[in-house]
Design a protein around this motif. Structure first.
Motif, PDB file in Angstrom:
ATOM      1  N   SER A 112       8.741  -0.340   3.374  1.00  0.00           N
ATOM      2  CA  SER A 112       8.414   0.909   4.071  1.00  0.00           C
ATOM      3  C   SER A 112       9.370   2.025   3.664  1.00  0.00           C
ATOM      4  CB  SER A 112       8.458   0.697   5.584  1.00  0.00           C
ATOM      5  OG  SER A 112       7.456  -0.212   5.987  1.00  0.00           O
ATOM      6  N   LYS A 113      10.644   1.700   3.516  1.00  0.00           N
ATOM      7  CA  LYS A 113      11.624   2.701   3.089  1.00  0.00           C
ATOM      8  C   LYS A 113      11.329   3.162   1.666  1.00  0.00           C
ATOM      9  CE  LYS A 113      16.621   3.481   2.596  1.00  0.00           C
ATOM     10  NZ  LYS A 113      17.973   2.866   2.736  1.00  0.00           N
ATOM     11  N   LEU A 114      10.963   2.210   0.803  1.00  0.00           N
ATOM     12  CA  LEU A 114      10.639   2.537  -0.586  1.00  0.00           C
ATOM     13  C   LEU A 114       9.400   3.431  -0.651  1.00  0.00           C
ATOM     14  CD1 LEU A 114      11.257   2.125  -3.580  1.00  0.00           C
ATOM     15  CD2 LEU A 114       9.953  -0.010  -3.489  1.00  0.00           C
ATOM     16  N   GLN A 115       8.387   3.128   0.155  1.00  0.00           N
ATOM     17  CA  GLN A 115       7.172   3.943   0.150  1.00  0.00           C
ATOM     18  C   GLN A 115       7.437   5.340   0.703  1.00  0.00           C
ATOM     19  OE1 GLN A 115       4.796   3.133  -1.554  1.00  0.00           O
ATOM     20  NE2 GLN A 115       4.172   0.998  -1.371  1.00  0.00           N
ATOM     21  N   SER A 116       8.241   5.438   1.746  1.00  0.00           N
ATOM     22  CA  SER A 116       8.558   6.743   2.318  1.00  0.00           C
ATOM     23  C   SER A 116       9.309   7.606   1.310  1.00  0.00           C
ATOM     24  CB  SER A 116       9.391   6.554   3.588  1.00  0.00           C
ATOM     25  OG  SER A 116       9.762   7.797   4.135  1.00  0.00           O
ATOM     26  N   ALA A 117      10.284   7.016   0.634  1.00  0.00           N
ATOM     27  CA  ALA A 117      11.029   7.757  -0.391  1.00  0.00           C
ATOM     28  C   ALA A 117      10.113   8.150  -1.542  1.00  0.00           C
ATOM     29  CB  ALA A 117      12.193   6.910  -0.894  1.00  0.00           C
ATOM     30  N   SER A 118       9.161   7.278  -1.879  1.00  0.00           N
ATOM     31  CA  SER A 118       8.213   7.583  -2.953  1.00  0.00           C
ATOM     32  C   SER A 118       7.369   8.801  -2.613  1.00  0.00           C
ATOM     33  CB  SER A 118       7.294   6.378  -3.197  1.00  0.00           C
ATOM     34  OG  SER A 118       8.021   5.273  -3.651  1.00  0.00           O
ATOM     35  N   THR A 119       6.921   8.878  -1.365  1.00  0.00           N
ATOM     36  CA  THR A 119       6.112  10.018  -0.937  1.00  0.00           C
ATOM     37  C   THR A 119       6.878  11.322  -1.116  1.00  0.00           C
ATOM     38  OG1 THR A 119       4.931   8.633   0.658  1.00  0.00           O
ATOM     39  CG2 THR A 119       4.826  11.006   0.992  1.00  0.00           C
ATOM     40  N   GLN A 157       0.824  -1.206   0.000  1.00  0.00           N
ATOM     41  CA  GLN A 157       0.000   0.000   0.000  1.00  0.00           C
ATOM     42  C   GLN A 157       0.858   1.256   0.000  1.00  0.00           C
ATOM     43  OE1 GLN A 157      -3.901  -0.413   0.327  1.00  0.00           O
ATOM     44  NE2 GLN A 157      -2.772  -1.961  -0.837  1.00  0.00           N
ATOM     45  N   GLY A 158       0.455   2.254  -0.791  1.00  0.00           N
ATOM     46  CA  GLY A 158       1.209   3.491  -0.891  1.00  0.00           C
ATOM     47  C   GLY A 158       0.493   4.653  -0.225  1.00  0.00           C
ATOM     48  N   ALA A 188      17.307   9.591  -6.108  1.00  0.00           N
ATOM     49  CA  ALA A 188      18.060  10.521  -5.278  1.00  0.00           C
ATOM     50  C   ALA A 188      17.681  10.389  -3.807  1.00  0.00           C
ATOM     51  CB  ALA A 188      17.827  11.947  -5.759  1.00  0.00           C
ATOM     52  N   GLU A 189      16.391  10.227  -3.536  1.00  0.00           N
ATOM     53  CA  GLU A 189      15.935  10.048  -2.152  1.00  0.00           C
ATOM     54  C   GLU A 189      16.566   8.808  -1.526  1.00  0.00           C
ATOM     55  OE1 GLU A 189      13.905  11.638  -0.010  1.00  0.00           O
ATOM     56  OE2 GLU A 189      13.540  13.349  -1.333  1.00  0.00           O
ATOM     57  N   LEU A 190      16.713   7.752  -2.310  1.00  0.00           N
ATOM     58  CA  LEU A 190      17.266   6.490  -1.812  1.00  0.00           C
ATOM     59  C   LEU A 190      18.770   6.420  -1.930  1.00  0.00           C
ATOM     60  CD1 LEU A 190      14.601   4.097  -3.385  1.00  0.00           C
ATOM     61  CD2 LEU A 190      14.877   4.593  -0.956  1.00  0.00           C
ATOM     62  N   GLN A 191      19.368   7.463  -2.533  1.00  0.00           N
ATOM     63  CA  GLN A 191      20.815   7.507  -2.749  1.00  0.00           C
ATOM     64  C   GLN A 191      21.291   6.284  -3.547  1.00  0.00           C
ATOM     65  OE1 GLN A 191      22.547   8.074   1.183  1.00  0.00           O
ATOM     66  NE2 GLN A 191      22.163  10.272   1.109  1.00  0.00           N
ATOM     67  N   ILE A 192      20.537   5.984  -4.592  1.00  0.00           N
ATOM     68  CA  ILE A 192      20.878   4.907  -5.520  1.00  0.00           C
ATOM     69  C   ILE A 192      21.275   5.532  -6.845  1.00  0.00           C
ATOM     70  CG2 ILE A 192      19.981   2.948  -6.839  1.00  0.00           C
ATOM     71  CD1 ILE A 192      18.152   2.308  -4.505  1.00  0.00           C
ATOM     72  N   SER A 193      22.417   5.149  -7.363  1.00  0.00           N
ATOM     73  CA  SER A 193      22.872   5.720  -8.631  1.00  0.00           C
ATOM     74  C   SER A 193      22.115   5.079  -9.789  1.00  0.00           C
ATOM     75  CB  SER A 193      24.372   5.497  -8.812  1.00  0.00           C
ATOM     76  OG  SER A 193      24.637   4.128  -9.091  1.00  0.00           O
ATOM     77  N   GLU A 194      22.137   5.755 -10.933  1.00  0.00           N
ATOM     78  CA  GLU A 194      21.438   5.223 -12.107  1.00  0.00           C
ATOM     79  C   GLU A 194      22.051   3.920 -12.604  1.00  0.00           C
ATOM     80  OE1 GLU A 194      21.174   8.255 -15.051  1.00  0.00           O
ATOM     81  OE2 GLU A 194      19.868   9.546 -13.846  1.00  0.00           O
ATOM     82  N   ASP A 195      23.294   3.656 -12.230  1.00  0.00           N
ATOM     83  CA  ASP A 195      23.943   2.406 -12.628  1.00  0.00           C
ATOM     84  C   ASP A 195      23.594   1.246 -11.690  1.00  0.00           C
ATOM     85  OD1 ASP A 195      25.248   3.655 -14.755  1.00  0.00           O
ATOM     86  OD2 ASP A 195      26.946   4.245 -13.488  1.00  0.00           O
TER      87      ASP A 195
END
Length: 516
Positions: free
Chosen positions: A300-307, A104-105, A282-289
């Motif tokens: 939960s971390k993914l949903q929070s960053a999505s918000t 759920q988002g 950028a929110e998750l500090q994940i590079s495009e590579d």
């Protein structure tokens, strides 16, 4: 000169049924979060076994209606990629309990809530049928609300037993991926993710293919399938009518309060979608590579960053919030030029994939105007009072500020564009009974309401449309299609009337954009 109004025009990107269901009589409201819905199956005794290509399935039966819950129609092994065919099973599979729903988002500023009972592998559906014979009954496939961010087919509000039994139809409800799991656009990061922006809709297409291949075993007619949904579910119907791969998988569509200016009537642009993905990374500090890291990020971390990413993107693109001031963006399908070539409204009328599909479309008179979230106000004038009385002469104590201008103008535009094409008719309605807030018609359609008259009228009309392509019911006038010239709209109430261009002057006075 038009009178100066102080109405908050509720335009924007979100459709909220499913996040908060507003129910009320005489101004008393109950707010219900469907992040924690009642998903307890109704009572039932041990039922019969059906044989599918996947294996044998045993359901339950209650009041003469068979139910089969949590049937897998596909299987998702990874996030953001198409699901695979559901594997076969050995022995007899129990179908007495609901399956998992999508993670759920967050939506409209509300947090995502509990993720209990959720899974990316949520491709399952529920079936209610009056008989396991070869009667070839009409099939009605329900798509739940909650925008494209939240909600579940397992909500007890959508239990199909009463509708199936009274209407002699097969009712199906579908779980599919939502929010970041269903609409994160990773297409720029490899062929693997070419369809990721619309993977939630891809799930629904797979469900409809499963229906076409298997519904005969449940007494249904695979050549007579109607997709119907409310709010975000209605927007999903409009998306299906715009998707070439869904063409032929259903024959009719019903849209209940399923459009605002940027969802349902239209969908997210590739530009905004691509930027949203950049902001999320950028929110998750994940590079495009390293986008493969998204496969293992905690839900939960993914949903929070999505918000956070949604809000940042909304601010950048200045997307108006639907029920408040400021900007807001919600997850939804993306017009990618391939899987989803366009929204339903096009320059030459209506999306090609849905031109031959008859459409029943409408909204409720009050919608969000009576909600604590969507309250609006208008400076009363004699001209406005007269326009309200002319548009809705049978609605007692109706005031200008309780006339919906968020959804109804979008419904009119969609109906007008659909009517501009000769291939199939469109029928329009406004539900005016009682406090006709957002979602108020759902208990009538599913025959869950104590208001037997409205339940009988609306469910019968919906079934009539599903059965033969024209809505009709005892107590209803003959329901004419909407046309540019006639503008026929059924005002659904205990004493229903067919009106013609009845509210266009009122909507214009309230500042609604009626450009078709």
């Amino acid at each position: 000169m038009k009178p100066m109004t102080r109405r908050k025009l509720l335009k924007g990107a979100g459709i909220a049924a499913g996040v908060i269901a507003v129910a009320g009589v005489g101004g008393a409201f109950a707010l219900r979060r469907v992040m924690a819905p009642d998903t307890t199956p109704g009572p039932g005794e041990e039922g019969q076994t059906v044989a599918l290509a996947q294996g044998q399935l045993k359901g339950t039966v209650h009041e003469g209606v068979h139910r089969f819950l949590g049937i897998p129609y596909a299987q998702a092994h990874e996030r953001f990629v198409p699901a695979d065919p559901s594997p076969a099973w050995d022995g007899v599979r129990d179908a007495s309990a609901y399956g998992p729903m999508s993670p759920q988002g967050s939506m409209l500023g509300f947090s995502a809530g509990s993720q209990s009972g959720t899974d990316n592998d949520c491709q399952n559906l529920n079936v209610w049928t009056p008989g396991l014979d070869d009667a070839a009954r009409p099939v009605m496939v329900w798509l739940h609300g909650g925008g494209f961010s939240t909600g579940t087919a397992n909500d007890s509000s959508y239990d199909g037993e009463a509708l199936s039994g009274a209407g002699d139809v097969v009712v199906v409800s579908v779980n599919h991926r939502l929010n970041v799991f269903g609409h994160l656009d990773l297409s720029a990061y490899g062929e693997k993710y070419a369809r990721s922006a619309n993977i939630g809709m891809d799930d629904i297409v797979l469900a409809l293919r499963w229906v076409g291949e298997n519904i005969r075993a449940f007494g249904g007619d695979p050549a007579n399938v109607t997709v119907f949904g409310q709010s975000g579910g209605g927007a999903k119907v409009l998306a299906l009518m715009s998707i070439p791969e869904a063409r032929g998988l259903f024959q009719r569509g019903i849209v209940e309060s399923g459009a605002t200016q940027t969802v349902g009537e239209a969908f997210t642009s590739r530009e905004a979608s691509a930027r949203l993905t950049q902001n999320l990374l950028a929110e998750l500090q994940i590079s495009e590579d390293d986008v493969e890291q998204l496969q293992s990020v905690d839900v939960s971390k993914l949903q929070s960053a999505s918000t956070s990413a949604l809000q940042k993107t909304a601010d950048e693109f200045q997307i108006p919030a639907p029920l408040s001031s400021g900007y807001q963006m919600e997850w939804e399908p993306v017009v990618d030029g391939d899987f989803l070539p366009s929204g339903p409204v096009t320059e030459d009328g209506f999306a090609e994939a849905g031109r031959e599909v008859p459409l029943l479309i409408g909204s409720n008179l009050n919608e969000w105007t009576v909600s604590p979230l969507g309250g609006s106000f208008v400076t009363e004038t004699d001209e406005l009072k007269a326009a309200v009385a002319e548009a809705y002469p049978n609605v007692e104590s109706l005031t200008e500020d309780h006339v919906d201008t968020l959804i109804r103008p979008c419904i009119l535009r969609i109906a007008a564009h659909k009517a501009s094409r000769p291939e199939a008719p469109v029928f329009a309605y406004v539900m005016t009974n009682g406090t006709s807030s957002h979602g108020a018609e759902i208990p009538f359609v599913f025959r869950h309401s104590d208001n037997a008259q409205m339940s009988g009228l609306m469910s019968e009309a919906w079934v009539s449309f599903a059965r033969g392509g024209a809505p009709a019911a005892d107590g209803l006038p003959e329901w004419e299609p909407y046309t540019h010239e006639g503008g026929a709209t059924m005002l659904l109430d205990t004493a229903s009337t067919l009106a013609y261009h009845h509210d266009e002057k009122l909507l214009e006075l309230l500042g609604a954009n009626l450009s078709y």
